[in-house]
Write a protein that holds these residues in place. Structure first.
Motif, PDB file in Angstrom:
ATOM      1  N   THR A   1      37.115  36.297  41.230  1.00  0.00           N
ATOM      2  CA  THR A   1      35.765  36.831  41.165  1.00  0.00           C
ATOM      3  C   THR A   1      35.749  38.034  40.226  1.00  0.00           C
ATOM      4  O   THR A   1      36.797  38.538  39.814  1.00  0.00           O
ATOM      5  CB  THR A   1      35.292  37.277  42.557  1.00  0.00           C
ATOM      6  OG1 THR A   1      36.132  38.355  42.991  1.00  0.00           O
ATOM      7  CG2 THR A   1      35.350  36.132  43.557  1.00  0.00           C
ATOM      8  N   ILE A   2      34.564  38.495  39.910  1.00  0.00           N
ATOM      9  CA  ILE A   2      34.432  39.682  39.065  1.00  0.00           C
ATOM     10  C   ILE A   2      35.051  40.889  39.753  1.00  0.00           C
ATOM     11  O   ILE A   2      35.706  41.715  39.117  1.00  0.00           O
ATOM     12  CB  ILE A   2      32.951  39.932  38.723  1.00  0.00           C
ATOM     13  CG1 ILE A   2      32.439  38.819  37.822  1.00  0.00           C
ATOM     14  CG2 ILE A   2      32.753  41.291  38.079  1.00  0.00           C
ATOM     15  CD1 ILE A   2      30.973  38.872  37.534  1.00  0.00           C
ATOM     16  N   GLU A   3      34.873  40.995  41.076  1.00  0.00           N
ATOM     17  CA  GLU A   3      35.457  42.107  41.819  1.00  0.00           C
ATOM     18  C   GLU A   3      36.976  42.116  41.688  1.00  0.00           C
ATOM     19  O   GLU A   3      37.577  43.161  41.454  1.00  0.00           O
ATOM     20  CB  GLU A   3      35.083  42.049  43.312  1.00  0.00           C
ATOM     21  CG  GLU A   3      33.616  42.217  43.598  1.00  0.00           C
ATOM     22  CD  GLU A   3      32.905  40.880  43.759  1.00  0.00           C
ATOM     23  OE1 GLU A   3      33.466  39.817  43.413  1.00  0.00           O
ATOM     24  OE2 GLU A   3      31.761  40.905  44.221  1.00  0.00           O
ATOM     25  N   GLU A   4      37.588  40.953  41.840  1.00  0.00           N
ATOM     26  CA  GLU A   4      39.044  40.862  41.719  1.00  0.00           C
ATOM     27  C   GLU A   4      39.502  41.200  40.305  1.00  0.00           C
ATOM     28  O   GLU A   4      40.507  41.882  40.129  1.00  0.00           O
ATOM     29  CB  GLU A   4      39.513  39.455  42.094  1.00  0.00           C
ATOM     30  CG  GLU A   4      39.348  39.136  43.557  1.00  0.00           C
ATOM     31  CD  GLU A   4      39.582  37.666  43.864  1.00  0.00           C
ATOM     32  OE1 GLU A   4      39.931  37.380  45.015  1.00  0.00           O
ATOM     33  OE2 GLU A   4      39.406  36.812  42.973  1.00  0.00           O
ATOM     34  N   PHE A   5      38.756  40.751  39.301  1.00  0.00           N
ATOM     35  CA  PHE A   5      39.107  41.048  37.924  1.00  0.00           C
ATOM     36  C   PHE A   5      39.118  42.556  37.678  1.00  0.00           C
ATOM     37  O   PHE A   5      40.060  43.088  37.111  1.00  0.00           O
ATOM     38  CB  PHE A   5      38.131  40.370  36.965  1.00  0.00           C
ATOM     39  CG  PHE A   5      38.388  40.690  35.529  1.00  0.00           C
ATOM     40  CD1 PHE A   5      39.389  40.044  34.832  1.00  0.00           C
ATOM     41  CD2 PHE A   5      37.632  41.659  34.880  1.00  0.00           C
ATOM     42  CE1 PHE A   5      39.637  40.342  33.508  1.00  0.00           C
ATOM     43  CE2 PHE A   5      37.872  41.961  33.554  1.00  0.00           C
ATOM     44  CZ  PHE A   5      38.881  41.300  32.872  1.00  0.00           C
ATOM     45  N   PHE A   6      38.061  43.248  38.101  1.00  0.00           N
ATOM     46  CA  PHE A   6      37.982  44.687  37.868  1.00  0.00           C
ATOM     47  C   PHE A   6      39.033  45.454  38.651  1.00  0.00           C
ATOM     48  O   PHE A   6      39.497  46.501  38.213  1.00  0.00           O
ATOM     49  CB  PHE A   6      36.597  45.231  38.197  1.00  0.00           C
ATOM     50  CG  PHE A   6      35.582  44.926  37.142  1.00  0.00           C
ATOM     51  CD1 PHE A   6      35.830  45.196  35.807  1.00  0.00           C
ATOM     52  CD2 PHE A   6      34.376  44.357  37.468  1.00  0.00           C
ATOM     53  CE1 PHE A   6      34.908  44.913  34.828  1.00  0.00           C
ATOM     54  CE2 PHE A   6      33.437  44.072  36.499  1.00  0.00           C
ATOM     55  CZ  PHE A   6      33.702  44.350  35.174  1.00  0.00           C
ATOM     56  N   LYS A   7      39.415  44.956  39.828  1.00  0.00           N
ATOM     57  CA  LYS A   7      40.439  45.642  40.614  1.00  0.00           C
ATOM     58  C   LYS A   7      41.836  45.421  40.054  1.00  0.00           C
ATOM     59  O   LYS A   7      42.715  46.259  40.226  1.00  0.00           O
ATOM     60  CB  LYS A   7      40.380  45.182  42.067  1.00  0.00           C
ATOM     61  CG  LYS A   7      39.194  45.745  42.797  1.00  0.00           C
ATOM     62  CD  LYS A   7      39.173  45.313  44.245  1.00  0.00           C
ATOM     63  CE  LYS A   7      37.952  45.886  44.932  1.00  0.00           C
ATOM     64  NZ  LYS A   7      37.866  45.473  46.322  1.00  0.00           N
ATOM     65  N   LEU A   8      42.062  44.320  39.358  1.00  0.00           N
ATOM     66  CA  LEU A   8      43.392  44.007  38.855  1.00  0.00           C
ATOM     67  C   LEU A   8      43.659  44.522  37.452  1.00  0.00           C
ATOM     68  O   LEU A   8      44.797  44.780  37.089  1.00  0.00           O
ATOM     69  CB  LEU A   8      43.612  42.492  38.870  1.00  0.00           C
ATOM     70  CG  LEU A   8      43.703  41.852  40.243  1.00  0.00           C
ATOM     71  CD1 LEU A   8      43.775  40.340  40.099  1.00  0.00           C
ATOM     72  CD2 LEU A   8      44.904  42.368  40.996  1.00  0.00           C
ATOM     73  N   TYR A   9      42.649  44.647  36.634  1.00  0.00           N
ATOM     74  CA  TYR A   9      42.850  44.951  35.223  1.00  0.00           C
ATOM     75  C   TYR A   9      42.228  46.269  34.816  1.00  0.00           C
ATOM     76  O   TYR A   9      41.092  46.558  35.139  1.00  0.00           O
ATOM     77  CB  TYR A   9      42.269  43.830  34.356  1.00  0.00           C
ATOM     78  CG  TYR A   9      42.947  42.513  34.598  1.00  0.00           C
ATOM     79  CD1 TYR A   9      44.200  42.265  34.065  1.00  0.00           C
ATOM     80  CD2 TYR A   9      42.368  41.548  35.387  1.00  0.00           C
ATOM     81  CE1 TYR A   9      44.846  41.067  34.299  1.00  0.00           C
ATOM     82  CE2 TYR A   9      43.006  40.346  35.628  1.00  0.00           C
ATOM     83  CZ  TYR A   9      44.237  40.117  35.074  1.00  0.00           C
ATOM     84  OH  TYR A   9      44.878  38.938  35.314  1.00  0.00           O
ATOM     85  N   ASN A  10      42.995  47.047  34.071  1.00  0.00           N
ATOM     86  CA  ASN A  10      42.512  48.239  33.379  1.00  0.00           C
ATOM     87  C   ASN A  10      41.830  49.238  34.312  1.00  0.00           C
ATOM     88  O   ASN A  10      40.654  49.544  34.177  1.00  0.00           O
ATOM     89  CB  ASN A  10      41.569  47.826  32.246  1.00  0.00           C
ATOM     90  CG  ASN A  10      41.487  48.888  31.199  1.00  0.00           C
ATOM     91  OD1 ASN A  10      42.274  49.830  31.185  1.00  0.00           O
ATOM     92  ND2 ASN A  10      40.540  48.761  30.312  1.00  0.00           N
ATOM     93  N   HIS A  11      42.582  49.776  35.233  1.00  0.00           N
ATOM     94  CA  HIS A  11      42.074  50.760  36.184  1.00  0.00           C
ATOM     95  C   HIS A  11      41.976  52.138  35.557  1.00  0.00           C
ATOM     96  O   HIS A  11      42.325  52.359  34.421  1.00  0.00           O
ATOM     97  CB  HIS A  11      43.032  50.857  37.380  1.00  0.00           C
ATOM     98  CG  HIS A  11      42.928  49.705  38.302  1.00  0.00           C
ATOM     99  ND1 HIS A  11      42.446  49.796  39.563  1.00  0.00           N
ATOM    100  CD2 HIS A  11      43.231  48.404  38.142  1.00  0.00           C
ATOM    101  CE1 HIS A  11      42.481  48.632  40.141  1.00  0.00           C
ATOM    102  NE2 HIS A  11      42.964  47.758  39.296  1.00  0.00           N
TER     103      HIS A  11
END
Length: 64
Positions: free
Chosen positions: A21-31
């Motif tokens: 999901t978009i949420e998982e993408f944002f949590k996994l990449y480029n913090h």
């Protein structure tokens, strides 16, 4: 390029990507794009938020 390397590259490019999901993408990449809300003082990682122009605590657009 050797035949072995060429075969590996050909087989690798057709591997299925995992569903996320978009949420998982944002949590996994480029913090770690830290922002602070000027209204409530909340300090948060912008990359972990779905709504990138608002504070997650008070929903204010006044972030810096």
């Amino acid at each position: 390029m050797t035949p072995e390397v060429k075969a590996f590259v050909e087989s690798y490019k057709f591997k299925p990507m995992p569903d996320m999901t978009i949420e998982e993408f944002f949590k996994l990449y480029n913090h770690e794009m830290w922002r602070t809300c000027s209204d409530c003082g909340e300090h948060f990682d912008l990359k972990k938020q779905l709504n990138h122009d608002r504070c997650p605590k008070c929903n204010s657009k006044n972030i810096k």
